[in-house]
Design a protein around this motif. Sequence first.
Motif, PDB file in Angstrom:
ATOM      1  N   PRO A 122     -17.727  10.110   1.542  1.00 37.21           N
ATOM      2  CA  PRO A 122     -19.081  10.687   1.516  1.00 37.21           C
ATOM      3  C   PRO A 122     -19.629  10.887   0.105  1.00 37.21           C
ATOM      4  O   PRO A 122     -20.810  10.636  -0.157  1.00 37.21           O
ATOM      5  CB  PRO A 122     -18.917  12.029   2.247  1.00 37.21           C
ATOM      6  CG  PRO A 122     -17.672  11.871   3.060  1.00 37.21           C
ATOM      7  CD  PRO A 122     -16.779  10.958   2.284  1.00 37.21           C
ATOM      8  N   SER A 123     -18.768  11.352  -0.803  1.00 39.59           N
ATOM      9  CA  SER A 123     -19.220  11.583  -2.174  1.00 39.59           C
ATOM     10  C   SER A 123     -18.024  11.521  -3.116  1.00 39.59           C
ATOM     11  O   SER A 123     -16.868  11.645  -2.696  1.00 39.59           O
ATOM     12  CB  SER A 123     -19.917  12.943  -2.316  1.00 39.59           C
ATOM     13  OG  SER A 123     -18.984  13.993  -2.149  1.00 39.59           O
ATOM     14  N   GLU A 180      -6.160 -16.484   1.701  1.00 37.17           N
ATOM     15  CA  GLU A 180      -6.870 -15.522   2.530  1.00 37.17           C
ATOM     16  C   GLU A 180      -6.105 -14.210   2.644  1.00 37.17           C
ATOM     17  O   GLU A 180      -6.372 -13.389   3.507  1.00 37.17           O
ATOM     18  CB  GLU A 180      -7.103 -16.111   3.922  1.00 37.17           C
ATOM     19  CG  GLU A 180      -7.975 -17.373   3.898  1.00 37.17           C
ATOM     20  CD  GLU A 180      -8.160 -17.963   5.279  1.00 37.17           C
ATOM     21  OE1 GLU A 180      -7.568 -17.412   6.230  1.00 37.17           O
ATOM     22  OE2 GLU A 180      -8.904 -18.928   5.406  1.00 37.17           O
ATOM     23  N   GLU A 181      -5.067 -14.047   1.784  1.00 33.07           N
ATOM     24  CA  GLU A 181      -4.326 -12.793   1.808  1.00 33.07           C
ATOM     25  C   GLU A 181      -5.263 -11.630   1.502  1.00 33.07           C
ATOM     26  O   GLU A 181      -6.092 -11.684   0.604  1.00 33.07           O
ATOM     27  CB  GLU A 181      -3.194 -12.829   0.779  1.00 33.07           C
ATOM     28  CG  GLU A 181      -2.055 -13.765   1.159  1.00 33.07           C
ATOM     29  CD  GLU A 181      -0.939 -13.727   0.129  1.00 33.07           C
ATOM     30  OE1 GLU A 181      -1.130 -13.060  -0.899  1.00 33.07           O
ATOM     31  OE2 GLU A 181       0.103 -14.354   0.361  1.00 33.07           O
ATOM     32  N   LYS A 182      -5.108 -10.581   2.262  1.00 34.43           N
ATOM     33  CA  LYS A 182      -5.982  -9.425   2.122  1.00 34.43           C
ATOM     34  C   LYS A 182      -5.708  -8.689   0.822  1.00 34.43           C
ATOM     35  O   LYS A 182      -4.558  -8.414   0.481  1.00 34.43           O
ATOM     36  CB  LYS A 182      -5.768  -8.480   3.313  1.00 34.43           C
ATOM     37  CG  LYS A 182      -6.725  -7.287   3.313  1.00 34.43           C
ATOM     38  CD  LYS A 182      -6.490  -6.432   4.532  1.00 34.43           C
ATOM     39  CE  LYS A 182      -7.434  -5.235   4.546  1.00 34.43           C
ATOM     40  NZ  LYS A 182      -7.210  -4.376   5.738  1.00 34.43           N
ATOM     41  N   ILE A 183      -6.735  -8.394   0.084  1.00 27.19           N
ATOM     42  CA  ILE A 183      -6.608  -7.642  -1.160  1.00 27.19           C
ATOM     43  C   ILE A 183      -6.739  -6.155  -0.859  1.00 27.19           C
ATOM     44  O   ILE A 183      -7.738  -5.706  -0.287  1.00 27.19           O
ATOM     45  CB  ILE A 183      -7.691  -8.077  -2.172  1.00 27.19           C
ATOM     46  CG1 ILE A 183      -7.557  -9.564  -2.488  1.00 27.19           C
ATOM     47  CG2 ILE A 183      -7.595  -7.238  -3.438  1.00 27.19           C
ATOM     48  CD1 ILE A 183      -8.649 -10.099  -3.380  1.00 27.19           C
ATOM     49  N   GLU A 184      -5.708  -5.391  -1.201  1.00 26.54           N
ATOM     50  CA  GLU A 184      -5.725  -3.959  -0.961  1.00 26.54           C
ATOM     51  C   GLU A 184      -6.474  -3.253  -2.086  1.00 26.54           C
ATOM     52  O   GLU A 184      -6.185  -3.454  -3.258  1.00 26.54           O
ATOM     53  CB  GLU A 184      -4.290  -3.424  -0.875  1.00 26.54           C
ATOM     54  CG  GLU A 184      -3.508  -3.929   0.331  1.00 26.54           C
ATOM     55  CD  GLU A 184      -4.037  -3.375   1.643  1.00 26.54           C
ATOM     56  OE1 GLU A 184      -4.635  -2.279   1.615  1.00 26.54           O
ATOM     57  OE2 GLU A 184      -3.851  -4.037   2.676  1.00 26.54           O
ATOM     58  N   ILE A 185      -7.452  -2.435  -1.713  1.00 25.52           N
ATOM     59  CA  ILE A 185      -8.211  -1.656  -2.686  1.00 25.52           C
ATOM     60  C   ILE A 185      -7.789  -0.204  -2.564  1.00 25.52           C
ATOM     61  O   ILE A 185      -7.908   0.398  -1.494  1.00 25.52           O
ATOM     62  CB  ILE A 185      -9.726  -1.801  -2.457  1.00 25.52           C
ATOM     63  CG1 ILE A 185     -10.146  -3.269  -2.619  1.00 25.52           C
ATOM     64  CG2 ILE A 185     -10.506  -0.910  -3.415  1.00 25.52           C
ATOM     65  CD1 ILE A 185     -11.605  -3.522  -2.346  1.00 25.52           C
ATOM     66  N   GLU A 186      -7.261   0.326  -3.647  1.00 21.90           N
ATOM     67  CA  GLU A 186      -6.754   1.698  -3.616  1.00 21.90           C
ATOM     68  C   GLU A 186      -7.887   2.696  -3.443  1.00 21.90           C
ATOM     69  O   GLU A 186      -8.953   2.590  -4.065  1.00 21.90           O
ATOM     70  CB  GLU A 186      -6.003   1.986  -4.914  1.00 21.90           C
ATOM     71  CG  GLU A 186      -5.333   3.344  -4.935  1.00 21.90           C
ATOM     72  CD  GLU A 186      -4.558   3.589  -6.211  1.00 21.90           C
ATOM     73  OE1 GLU A 186      -4.074   4.721  -6.405  1.00 21.90           O
ATOM     74  OE2 GLU A 186      -4.448   2.632  -7.021  1.00 21.90           O
ATOM     75  N   LYS A 187      -7.652   3.677  -2.594  1.00 22.43           N
ATOM     76  CA  LYS A 187      -8.653   4.711  -2.343  1.00 22.43           C
ATOM     77  C   LYS A 187      -8.706   5.675  -3.521  1.00 22.43           C
ATOM     78  O   LYS A 187      -7.670   6.223  -3.927  1.00 22.43           O
ATOM     79  CB  LYS A 187      -8.306   5.462  -1.061  1.00 22.43           C
ATOM     80  CG  LYS A 187      -9.339   6.513  -0.655  1.00 22.43           C
ATOM     81  CD  LYS A 187      -8.930   7.174   0.650  1.00 22.43           C
ATOM     82  CE  LYS A 187      -9.953   8.239   1.068  1.00 22.43           C
ATOM     83  NZ  LYS A 187      -9.582   8.891   2.348  1.00 22.43           N
ATOM     84  N   PRO A 188      -9.875   5.894  -4.098  1.00 24.19           N
ATOM     85  CA  PRO A 188      -9.955   6.806  -5.245  1.00 24.19           C
ATOM     86  C   PRO A 188      -9.873   8.262  -4.805  1.00 24.19           C
ATOM     87  O   PRO A 188     -10.091   8.590  -3.631  1.00 24.19           O
ATOM     88  CB  PRO A 188     -11.336   6.489  -5.833  1.00 24.19           C
ATOM     89  CG  PRO A 188     -12.139   6.043  -4.653  1.00 24.19           C
ATOM     90  CD  PRO A 188     -11.184   5.309  -3.750  1.00 24.19           C
ATOM     91  N   ALA A 243     -14.719   1.162  -4.870  1.00 25.67           N
ATOM     92  CA  ALA A 243     -13.634   1.583  -3.990  1.00 25.67           C
ATOM     93  C   ALA A 243     -14.067   2.731  -3.080  1.00 25.67           C
ATOM     94  O   ALA A 243     -13.692   2.777  -1.898  1.00 25.67           O
ATOM     95  CB  ALA A 243     -12.424   2.003  -4.821  1.00 25.67           C
ATOM     96  N   ALA A 244     -14.872   3.655  -3.606  1.00 25.32           N
ATOM     97  CA  ALA A 244     -15.373   4.765  -2.804  1.00 25.32           C
ATOM     98  C   ALA A 244     -16.260   4.257  -1.677  1.00 25.32           C
ATOM     99  O   ALA A 244     -16.217   4.761  -0.547  1.00 25.32           O
ATOM    100  CB  ALA A 244     -16.140   5.741  -3.692  1.00 25.32           C
TER     101      ALA A 244
END
Length: 314
Positions: free
Chosen positions: A266-267, A214-222, A259-260
């Motif tokens: 917003p865009s 259940e470790e949280k997967i980090e999603i990189e911000k684009p 990821a967005a």
Amino acid sequence: MKYKLGEFVRFVNERREGYITRIIDESTIAVTDDDGFEIPVLASQVTRVHGKTDSSVDLKVETNSDQKTSHFIANGIFLAISPDKRSPSVVHFHLINSSSWQLLITLYTRKKNQHKGEYAGILKARSAVQIYSCSLNELDLWPEFNIQALLFSQGNEEMQKPIEFSEKFKAKDFSGAKKQHELLEQAAWLIQLDSPEPIIDPEKLKESFFKSHEEKIEIEKPGKEVDLHIEKLRDDYQFLNSSEILDIQMNYFRKSLDAAIVHKIPSIIFIHGSGNGTLRIEIHKIISKHAQVKTFMDAHKERFGYGATEVFFK
């Protein structure tokens, strides 16, 4: 054949010159001029241009291996494959010895069960040498490479087993990023020939069995703009066909789009280029049906023309 890949030559009977990018047969070569045109020509119809014949990468070489050092470096022997600075369709193979050993090295190639000796020599500590050249356009025709090295030192170091390396390269072998090495002045694909045996840490091995699912997967911000040009995504793009390139670009597009949405941006602008329009069409197919997409339009026409699309989210 007196010429080698990467050498600069001039045509005897016409005002044309360029770099040798392919050895066609014993009497015929291919020369690529400044406009990128590859021209087949008889080897007898060209001549070297003196002062521009050395196609090897400039090396920072320390040739004095007898210099005393306070610490003996036991590892650091690499095969480096780098594009020619002036003719990217040619790559050069180098052996890099960043260890304290002296090496007695040989290179044999094997093709259709025929062996050929290509190089033999002594490589001093903290030095490098070019041992072979190939054309990227003929990757499928490359031979199998067989390298052997004996390690020698005048000190009290324990005798080492010889290094033996054999490889028939494929495009996937160049999927990793090129790296810089202090003994080369340009980035190259590096293969360490004397990798030490991996040491297994029992505690870390035990921890790996009990990691929480259940470790949280980090999603990189684009970023605000995502460049999908293949040369921005892969260092080995020269080895990929058009279908593979499109798959890589679309996978990166989907990850960036998701990821967005996760980060509630917003865009976002996807730079896909104009080209033949295939990538643009595939992107528009997905975003036109996406539940989280509000609308989309061509982005900054004055800057990108029709080569970028901005996506707005709900």
